[in-house]
Design a protein around this motif. Structure first.
Motif, mmCIF file in Angstrom:
data_model
loop_
_atom_site.group_PDB
_atom_site.id
_atom_site.type_symbol
_atom_site.label_atom_id
_atom_site.label_comp_id
_atom_site.label_asym_id
_atom_site.label_seq_id
_atom_site.Cartn_x
_atom_site.Cartn_y
_atom_site.Cartn_z
ATOM 1 N N VAL A 156 17.119 19.987 27.896
ATOM 2 C CA VAL A 156 17.701 18.793 28.499
ATOM 3 C C VAL A 156 17.088 18.568 29.873
ATOM 4 O O VAL A 156 16.714 19.515 30.572
ATOM 5 N N GLU A 157 16.980 17.315 30.242
ATOM 6 C CA GLU A 157 16.539 16.954 31.590
ATOM 7 C C GLU A 157 17.779 16.640 32.424
ATOM 8 O O GLU A 157 18.613 15.813 32.024
ATOM 9 N N TYR A 173 14.376 24.076 40.680
ATOM 10 C CA TYR A 173 13.512 25.252 40.595
ATOM 11 C C TYR A 173 12.153 24.897 41.189
ATOM 12 O O TYR A 173 11.700 23.752 41.110
ATOM 13 N N GLN A 174 11.497 25.849 41.771
ATOM 14 C CA GLN A 174 10.190 25.595 42.358
ATOM 15 C C GLN A 174 9.213 25.160 41.274
ATOM 16 O O GLN A 174 9.072 25.788 40.252
ATOM 17 N N GLY A 175 8.541 24.055 41.506
ATOM 18 C CA GLY A 175 7.567 23.535 40.548
ATOM 19 C C GLY A 175 8.140 22.473 39.628
ATOM 20 O O GLY A 175 7.391 21.722 39.010
ATOM 21 N N ALA A 176 9.455 22.392 39.484
ATOM 22 C CA ALA A 176 10.046 21.404 38.584
ATOM 23 C C ALA A 176 9.803 19.982 39.074
ATOM 24 O O ALA A 176 9.508 19.079 38.308
ATOM 25 N N ASP A 220 3.876 19.519 27.012
ATOM 26 C CA ASP A 220 5.312 19.315 26.895
ATOM 27 C C ASP A 220 5.905 19.422 28.294
ATOM 28 O O ASP A 220 6.270 20.506 28.749
ATOM 29 N N VAL A 221 5.989 18.270 28.979
ATOM 30 C CA VAL A 221 6.423 18.288 30.373
ATOM 31 C C VAL A 221 7.859 18.771 30.514
ATOM 32 O O VAL A 221 8.215 19.409 31.515
ATOM 33 N N PHE A 222 8.694 18.498 29.534
ATOM 34 C CA PHE A 222 10.084 18.918 29.632
ATOM 35 C C PHE A 222 10.219 20.438 29.499
ATOM 36 O O PHE A 222 11.209 21.016 29.944
ATOM 37 N N TYR A 223 9.228 21.064 28.881
ATOM 38 C CA TYR A 223 9.262 22.527 28.784
ATOM 39 C C TYR A 223 9.178 23.149 30.180
ATOM 40 O O TYR A 223 9.755 24.205 30.447
ATOM 41 N N PHE A 224 8.455 22.470 31.093
ATOM 42 C CA PHE A 224 8.271 22.985 32.448
ATOM 43 C C PHE A 224 9.335 22.469 33.411
ATOM 44 O O PHE A 224 9.710 23.161 34.357
ATOM 45 N N SER A 225 9.808 21.240 33.206
ATOM 46 C CA SER A 225 10.727 20.654 34.176
ATOM 47 C C SER A 225 12.166 20.580 33.687
ATOM 48 O O SER A 225 13.076 20.346 34.475
ATOM 49 N N GLY A 226 12.393 20.779 32.383
ATOM 50 C CA GLY A 226 13.738 20.665 31.842
ATOM 51 C C GLY A 226 14.502 21.975 31.888
ATOM 52 O O GLY A 226 14.012 23.001 32.377
ATOM 53 N N GLY A 265 13.354 14.616 25.196
ATOM 54 C CA GLY A 265 12.499 14.180 24.096
ATOM 55 C C GLY A 265 12.966 14.744 22.763
ATOM 56 O O GLY A 265 13.778 15.661 22.692
ATOM 57 N N ILE A 266 12.452 14.159 21.683
ATOM 58 C CA ILE A 266 12.781 14.616 20.329
ATOM 59 C C ILE A 266 11.597 15.399 19.792
ATOM 60 O O ILE A 266 10.523 14.844 19.555
ATOM 61 N N ARG A 267 11.781 16.684 19.609
ATOM 62 C CA ARG A 267 10.723 17.546 19.081
ATOM 63 C C ARG A 267 10.896 17.689 17.576
ATOM 64 O O ARG A 267 11.990 17.982 17.099
#
Length: 273
Positions: free
Chosen positions: A57-58, A74-77, A96-102, A153-155
């Motif tokens: 989730v974002e 979080y740092q980098g989000a 997958d940007v949400f993998y890093f920022s979500g 997003g919908i994976r």
């Protein structure tokens, strides 16, 4: 020569594919057929996706106090969100940007957040999850902090007779099965479009559903909209076992090859060669 002509005829017939096995959304349900321009209500107009373990989730926060907002990051989000850019969809090869920022839900449905700790979000709709995070924020901070939460997003994954197979992401909170098919590069002409298998995750397990893409009744089906973690598998037709059969020239070439082989074998056994 008569047996050879019969063989050629059989090959041509078995190599041809009827449009009824190819065309989407035909009228295949008899008296319940759906006519053109007819309004088709969704199977469940009140349906909302419920978050499950391992979803992402974002969660964004808004406040006049920018220093306060940094406590939730979080740092980098923040940098990952800035690099996201536009676009409505991403394929399997895209980042997958949400993998890093979500925020991922663990196997028990909990999400871990800075300051707020762990919060269970599985089993809740997007809005219910947003309210739960908002309540947790209000406990710690008296200042005005507004929470926004949505699915990252919908994976989904495509397998079988698609031009592109593998994991994919649609950057929307709702998408139809045809959105997924178009992202997968359309199905092969050899696909059994009346037997699309949809493997869907449920709380505590998995179910396999069979979908007929040829039938207009799909528009009123509960499987018209895909869900996160769906797997779409298209089987090939049996015709693939004897050749491609994708067009007339391929079928003709297959038939001529068989005839040539039969004539050569006949010539050898008859002493002609």
């Amino acid at each position: 020569m008569r047996p050879i002509c019969i063989l050629l005829f059989v090959v041509m017939i078995t190599s041809c594919i009827s449009n009824k096995r190819i065309n989407y959304l035909q009228n295949l349900s008899g008296n319940e057929a759906i006519e053109l321009d007819e309004f088709i209500p969704y199977a469940d107009v009140d349906y909302e996706y419920v978050l499950q373990p391992h979803d992402i989730v974002e969660i964004d926060f808004a406040s006049p106090d920018e220093e306060l907002l940094r406590a939730f990051e979080y740092q980098g989000a923040s940098a990952a969100r800035g690099a996201r850019g536009g676009g409505g969809a991403a394929g399997g090869g895209a980042m997958d940007v949400f993998y890093f920022s979500g925020y991922p839900l663990d196997k028990n449905g909990f999400v871990r957040m800075p300051v707020l700790g762990t919060i269970k979000l599985s089993g809740l709709t997007e809005e219910a999850a947003r309210i739960k995070v908002q309540e947790a924020v209000n406990v710690y901070f008296k200042e005005d902090v507004e929470v926004r939460l949505r699915i990252g997003g919908i994976r989904f994954t495509t397998l079988g007779e698609f031009q592109s197979v593998g994991p994919k992401i649609i950057l929307k909170n709702r998408a139809t099965i045809f959105d997924a098919i178009s992202m997968a590069g359309e199905s092969s002409i050899l696909a059994r479009k009346n037997e699309l298998f949809l493997i869907r995750q449920y709380d505590g397990g998995t179910k396999i559903h069979q979908i007929n893409l040829n039938d207009r009744q799909l528009l009123a089906s509960p499987f018209y909209f895909i869900q996160p973690n769906d797997i779409l598998y298209l089987q090939p037709m049996q015709i693939r076992q004897i050749g491609s059969g994708e067009n007339f020239s391929a079928s003709l070439q297959l038939g001529l090859s068989i005839i040539t082989a039969v004539m050569f074998f006949y010539g050898i056994t008859s002493g002609i060669f």
